[in-house]
Design a protein around this motif. Structure first.
Motif, PDB file in Angstrom:
ATOM      1  N   HIS A   4      33.507  -6.884  35.677  1.00  0.00           N
ATOM      2  CA  HIS A   4      33.454  -5.526  34.453  1.00  0.00           C
ATOM      3  C   HIS A   4      35.203  -4.819  34.565  1.00  0.00           C
ATOM      4  N   GLY A   5      35.867  -5.709  35.191  1.00  0.00           N
ATOM      5  CA  GLY A   5      37.147  -5.043  35.142  1.00  0.00           C
ATOM      6  C   GLY A   5      37.886  -5.983  34.333  1.00  0.00           C
ATOM      7  N   ARG A   6      38.758  -5.189  33.619  1.00  0.00           N
ATOM      8  CA  ARG A   6      40.589  -5.669  32.756  1.00  0.00           C
ATOM      9  C   ARG A   6      40.989  -6.942  33.140  1.00  0.00           C
ATOM     10  N   ALA A   7      40.630  -7.376  32.441  1.00  0.00           N
ATOM     11  CA  ALA A   7      42.019  -9.169  32.807  1.00  0.00           C
ATOM     12  C   ALA A   7      43.349  -8.219  33.352  1.00  0.00           C
ATOM     13  N   GLY A   8      43.584  -8.268  34.182  1.00  0.00           N
ATOM     14  CA  GLY A   8      45.398  -8.388  34.504  1.00  0.00           C
ATOM     15  C   GLY A   8      45.072  -7.083  35.558  1.00  0.00           C
ATOM     16  N   GLY A   9      43.566  -6.839  35.941  1.00  0.00           N
ATOM     17  CA  GLY A   9      43.315  -5.233  36.724  1.00  0.00           C
ATOM     18  C   GLY A   9      42.974  -5.862  37.867  1.00  0.00           C
ATOM     19  N   GLN A  10      42.627  -7.275  38.207  1.00  0.00           N
ATOM     20  CA  GLN A  10      41.042  -8.004  39.035  1.00  0.00           C
ATOM     21  C   GLN A  10      41.303  -7.875  40.013  1.00  0.00           C
ATOM     22  N   ALA A  11      42.148  -8.159  40.386  1.00  0.00           N
ATOM     23  CA  ALA A  11      43.206  -8.891  41.693  1.00  0.00           C
ATOM     24  C   ALA A  11      42.937  -7.753  43.511  1.00  0.00           C
ATOM     25  N   PRO A  12      42.443  -6.759  43.006  1.00  0.00           N
ATOM     26  CA  PRO A  12      41.974  -5.804  44.253  1.00  0.00           C
ATOM     27  C   PRO A  12      40.363  -5.955  44.368  1.00  0.00           C
TER      28      PRO A  12
END
Length: 73
Positions: A4-12
């Motif tokens: 459900h995360g946005r692209a570019g914010g899934q690394a964590p």
């Protein structure tokens, strides 16, 4: 969270999953998750650190301690 995360914010979230996989003894899954995390954010510091640990074949602390006989997960 990853789905459900946005692209570019899934690394964590991907890095946390990779850390848990590594801790549970699943280095292959950890590697795949780290590749996804670093593709999302190439400079993510924890992902880079964990990738170095995997590359060096560094086992989790419970393995190094020698006290546990089974995977704690």
């Amino acid at each position: 969270m990853v789905a459900h995360g946005r692209a570019g914010g899934q690394a964590p979230a991907l890095t946390l999953l990779a850390l848990l996989a590594w801790w549970c003894g699943d280095g292959a899954r950890a590697q795949v998750l780290l590749e996804r995390a670093l593709a999302d954010e190439p400079a993510h510091r924890l992902a880079l650190l964990l990738a170095e640990a995997l590359e060096a074949a560094l086992p989790p602390g419970w393995v190094r301690a020698g006290g546990a006989r089974a995977v704690p997960c």
